[in-house]
Write a protein that holds these residues in place. Structure first.
Motif, PDB file in Angstrom:
ATOM      1  N   VAL A  42       0.753  -1.101   0.133  1.00 34.06           N
ATOM      2  CA  VAL A  42      -0.326   0.259  -0.198  1.00 34.06           C
ATOM      3  C   VAL A  42       0.694   1.647  -0.046  1.00 34.06           C
ATOM      4  CG1 VAL A  42      -2.252  -1.133   1.325  1.00 34.06           C
ATOM      5  CG2 VAL A  42      -0.210   0.333   2.252  1.00 34.06           C
ATOM      6  N   SER A  43       2.163   1.200  -0.335  1.00 31.18           N
ATOM      7  CA  SER A  43       2.704   2.728   0.767  1.00 31.18           C
ATOM      8  C   SER A  43       4.049   2.629  -0.483  1.00 31.18           C
ATOM      9  CB  SER A  43       3.159   2.810   1.664  1.00 31.18           C
ATOM     10  OG  SER A  43       3.837   1.619   2.166  1.00 31.18           O
ATOM     11  N   SER A  49       0.574   0.130  -6.278  1.00 33.96           N
ATOM     12  CA  SER A  49      -1.205   0.499  -5.760  1.00 33.96           C
ATOM     13  C   SER A  49      -2.237   0.091  -6.819  1.00 33.96           C
ATOM     14  CB  SER A  49      -1.265   2.550  -4.251  1.00 33.96           C
ATOM     15  OG  SER A  49      -0.321   2.036  -3.798  1.00 33.96           O
ATOM     16  N   THR A  53      -4.636  -2.947  -5.857  1.00 34.63           N
ATOM     17  CA  THR A  53      -6.032  -2.646  -6.514  1.00 34.63           C
ATOM     18  C   THR A  53      -7.204  -3.379  -6.957  1.00 34.63           C
ATOM     19  OG1 THR A  53      -5.941  -0.109  -5.615  1.00 34.63           O
ATOM     20  CG2 THR A  53      -8.617  -0.412  -6.397  1.00 34.63           C
TER      21      THR A  53
END
Length: 117
Positions: A42-43, A49, A53
């Motif tokens: 996520v980072s 990202s 997703t």
């Protein structure tokens, strides 16, 4: 009676094995390097990202398909593929389910042709 391993079922099974080996190779590397696996997802920037997703949405849609289609075809233990994806990878469990689905369809076709004879 055949074993219902159609060519398509075998292709899906090979894809499942490739998904398992491929994802778990990188998982093992991440574990050995003591990486923050979830944090990295996520980072690590917009590209990662985006991929995260993308795969999450596909996994949710695929999980819905697994449940709905398994019910329609009378396949048991659909939940095991979904739970298994959290323990292994959806890249493994989804093609594995597709392989088992193809075997079920082949079995149903054979049963229907036996009735017609």
């Amino acid at each position: 009676m055949t074993r219902h391993w159609t060519p398509l079922a075998v292709v899906y099974l090979v894809a499942a094995i490739a998904g398992l080996v491929g994802t778990w190779t990188y998982n093992a590397i991440a574990i050995a390097e003591r990486n923050d696996f979830i944090g990295d997802l996520v980072s690590s920037g917009p590209a990662v990202s985006s991929i995260t997703t993308d795969l999450l949405v596909v996994a949710v849609a695929g999980s819905i398909l697994i449940v709905a289609e398994s019910r329609r075809l009378g396949m048991r233990f659909a939940w095991a593929y979904i739970v298994g994806s959290a323990l292994t990878a959806f890249a493994f469990t989804f093609p594995l389910w597709l392989s088992m689905r193809e075997r079920r369809l082949a079995s149903m076709r054979e049963a229907a042709s036996d009735v017609d004879v």
